[in-house]
Write an enzyme that holds these catalytic residues in place. Structure first.
Site, PDB file in Angstrom:
ATOM      1  N   ARG A 280    -106.150 -73.562  58.795  1.00  0.00           N
ATOM      2  CA  ARG A 280    -106.960 -72.500  58.175  1.00  0.00           C
ATOM      3  C   ARG A 280    -106.060 -71.355  57.728  1.00  0.00           C
ATOM      4  NH1 ARG A 280    -112.346 -72.480  62.119  1.00  0.00           N
ATOM      5  NH2 ARG A 280    -112.668 -74.728  61.950  1.00  0.00           N
TER       6      ARG A 280
ATOM      7  N   ARG B  89    -105.957 -67.085  67.203  1.00  0.00           N
ATOM      8  CA  ARG B  89    -106.269 -67.326  65.793  1.00  0.00           C
ATOM      9  C   ARG B  89    -105.003 -67.809  65.099  1.00  0.00           C
ATOM     10  NH1 ARG B  89    -110.652 -65.716  63.088  1.00  0.00           N
ATOM     11  NH2 ARG B  89    -111.262 -64.363  64.794  1.00  0.00           N
TER      12      ARG B  89
ATOM     13  N   GLU C  46    -115.518 -67.061  71.210  1.00  0.00           N
ATOM     14  CA  GLU C  46    -116.041 -68.345  70.746  1.00  0.00           C
ATOM     15  C   GLU C  46    -115.062 -69.478  71.055  1.00  0.00           C
ATOM     16  OE1 GLU C  46    -116.886 -68.473  66.537  1.00  0.00           O
ATOM     17  OE2 GLU C  46    -116.633 -70.647  66.509  1.00  0.00           O
TER      18      GLU C  46
ATOM     19  N   SER D 179    -118.708 -74.163  68.371  1.00  0.00           N
ATOM     20  CA  SER D 179    -119.786 -73.797  67.469  1.00  0.00           C
ATOM     21  C   SER D 179    -120.476 -75.100  67.102  1.00  0.00           C
ATOM     22  CB  SER D 179    -119.184 -73.119  66.238  1.00  0.00           C
ATOM     23  OG  SER D 179    -120.187 -72.596  65.418  1.00  0.00           O
TER      24      SER D 179
ATOM     25  N   ARG E  33    -107.979 -72.759  72.286  1.00  0.00           N
ATOM     26  CA  ARG E  33    -108.768 -71.717  72.951  1.00  0.00           C
ATOM     27  C   ARG E  33    -109.152 -72.129  74.362  1.00  0.00           C
ATOM     28  NH1 ARG E  33    -112.460 -68.577  68.379  1.00  0.00           N
ATOM     29  NH2 ARG E  33    -110.658 -67.889  67.162  1.00  0.00           N
TER      30      ARG E  33
END
Length: 429
Positions: A260, A275, A347, A350, A389
RNA sequence: GGAGGGAUGGCAGAGUGGUAAUGCAGCGGGUUGCUAACCCGUGUACCGGAAACGGUACCGGGGGUUCGAAUCCCCCUCCCUCCGCCA
């Protein structure tokens, strides 16, 4: 992608759904285009009907050795009208498509209204925040001090938002993925898949990342795109197919690297592994009957939660409000894990039900039993879980006063029996 | 990188200018006491229609030629095979 017929039948409901996402009404504009497109199509079809009939007569006349000049002249006279209507139908069709493909999915009725993530609603929590009798630290301090997490080395190789893991933490990455895959395949009924991470444009169109969100993605010099999630490849396995109803549901899981650009996140979460431009994730995707997708979303969320339960991590589940919902989703649960180092929930998964929104884009259908024709399947995707994560959560929740990390019980078989991750000097690794 | 071959309905597979054979599977119906077998129907999408039904498009995609294109011409995409290189 939306069904024009549905908009035709319930334009107000459509606009209300868009309004809940903070978007302007679009139904009127869509239906006006749709009306004109259908009018052009009907006019065109009438001319084609006539052309086909006369052409047939031409053939018959010629076979009988008769003169067909008048008939040929009649078809000739239809040509301009056919060309004109063909052109306008095509233009209207493209205009309509251009509007439709840019509109997000409608939120499900039970999704709470809201503008930002602050309006998301907590659904449930599991476990408790752990107590520490020493000053807790963030994962990057712990990892770097242990000598197993190296942002400097990663920066020299690739720049910001990358990490190099070594030794026990490198192995922890592999252990986590193996643990998650084993759980989902052996107990949750998912089949394990290995997919490419480079894909063509049409795959990303199918799941909805393109054409709107190209800036979030990486593209190679020869026009491959790097997947931002295995949702793209797993879901597109159903593209252009017609499944038997008996083949549903299809539950698939894959451990892949994800890429990403984080274009909109400059300055956000710049420290640590939270991130990254590249990370690995175990993804779950389910292709279901439309009647089953709501139940499947609950099930899939439960599968992701089970990973956290077995790792002994405290988390909460929130249902995203309309403003925080992703482009293709009609309903999404985020699972947020407690990070003591940060003192906040972040988070870690999801899980979304996309209804038939993606299926329509990628033409993924099934044949309903005892019914004529085909219907679009429903698609769901969920992280189960984001591996990096999860590692952060383990490091922060299982940290010890001496800077070591206790290995959660369920992971020990995957870590060669290791119970504690300590620094290189102490373990000799 | 070089050289060839190919793309037709869920699948297989014919079709070199007259408007998509045939087989298999699945589904619906029928025959038979059941099974097997057999018979009939059934591609997808869209438009019109209250419906019955009628029509149009689709033979990888886009243009063109023609009264008429799966078929002829041009461009593009994708797949496969062989050779070379390569983990």
């Amino acid at each position: 992608m939306h069904d024009v017929r549905l908009i035709r039948e319930t334009p107000d409901a459509f606009d209300q759904g868009m309004a809940r996402r903070g978007l302007e009404p679009a139904a009127e504009r869509i239906l006006e285009l749709d009306r004109r497109r259908r009018a052009a199509q009907t006019a065109l079809q009438e001319m084609l009907t006539r052309r086909n009939a006369v052409s047939k007569q031409v053939g018959a006349a010629k076979r009988n050795g008769e003169d067909a000049a008048d008939l040929i002249a009649e078809v000739q006279s239809l040509k301009d009208g056919i060309t004109a209507n063909e052109a306008s139908e095509k233009v209207l069709d493209r205009d309509l498509e251009a509007i439709l493909e840019g509109l997000p999915n409608l939120p499900a009725a039970d999704v709470p209204d809201g503008n930002t993530e602050d309006d998301n609603r907590e659904v449930r929590t599991h476990g408790d925040k752990p107590d520490f009798d020493f000053a807790v630290r963030e994962h990057f301090d712990i990892g770097e001090d242990l000598g197993y997490m190296d942002f400097g080395a990663a920066a020299r190789l690739s720049g910001a938002r990358f990490v190099v893991l070594r030794g026990a933490l490198a192995r922890l990455e592999r252990a986590l993925a193996a643990f998650m895959l084993d759980l989902h395949t052996q107990e949750h009924g998912f089949s394990e898949i290995v997919t490419p991470v480079l894909v063509r444009e049409n795959a990303l169109y199918g799941t909805g990342q393109l054409p709107k969100f190209a800036e979030d993605l990486y593209k190679t010099a020869d026009d491959y795109w790097l997947i931002p999630t295995a949702e793209v490849t797993l879901t597109n396995l159903a593209a252009d197919g017609i499944l038997d109803e008996a083949e549903l549901p299809q539950r698939m899981t894959a451990w892949t690297q994800c890429f990403r650009s984080e274009a909109g996140a400059a300055g956000k979460d710049t420290r640590g592994m939270l991130r990254q431009h590249q990370f690995s994730k175990v993804e779950m995707v389910c292709v279901t009957h439309p009647d089953q997708s709501d139940a499947e979303l609950e099930r899939m969320t439960g599968c992701a939660e089970e990973v956290l339960k077995r790792l002994g991590l405290h988390y909460r589940v929130v249902v995203l409000c309309t403003g925080d919902l992703g482009f293709g989703a009609r309903k999404t649960y985020d699972i947020e894990v407690w990070l003591p180092g940060q003192g906040t929930y972040r988070e870690i998964s999801s899980c979304s039900n996309c209804g038939d929104f993606q299926a329509r884009r990628m033409k993924a259908r099934f044949r309903p039993r005892g019914e004529k024709g085909t219907r679009f399947v429903n698609t769901l995707n969920g992280s189960g879980l984001a591996v990096g994560r999860t590692m952060i959560a383990i490091i922060e929740n299982y940290q010890n006063a001496d800077g070591s990390i206790t290995v959660p019980e369920v992971l020990r078989p995957y870590m060669g029996g290791l119970e504690r991750i300590a620094s290189k000097e102490r373990t000799g690794q």
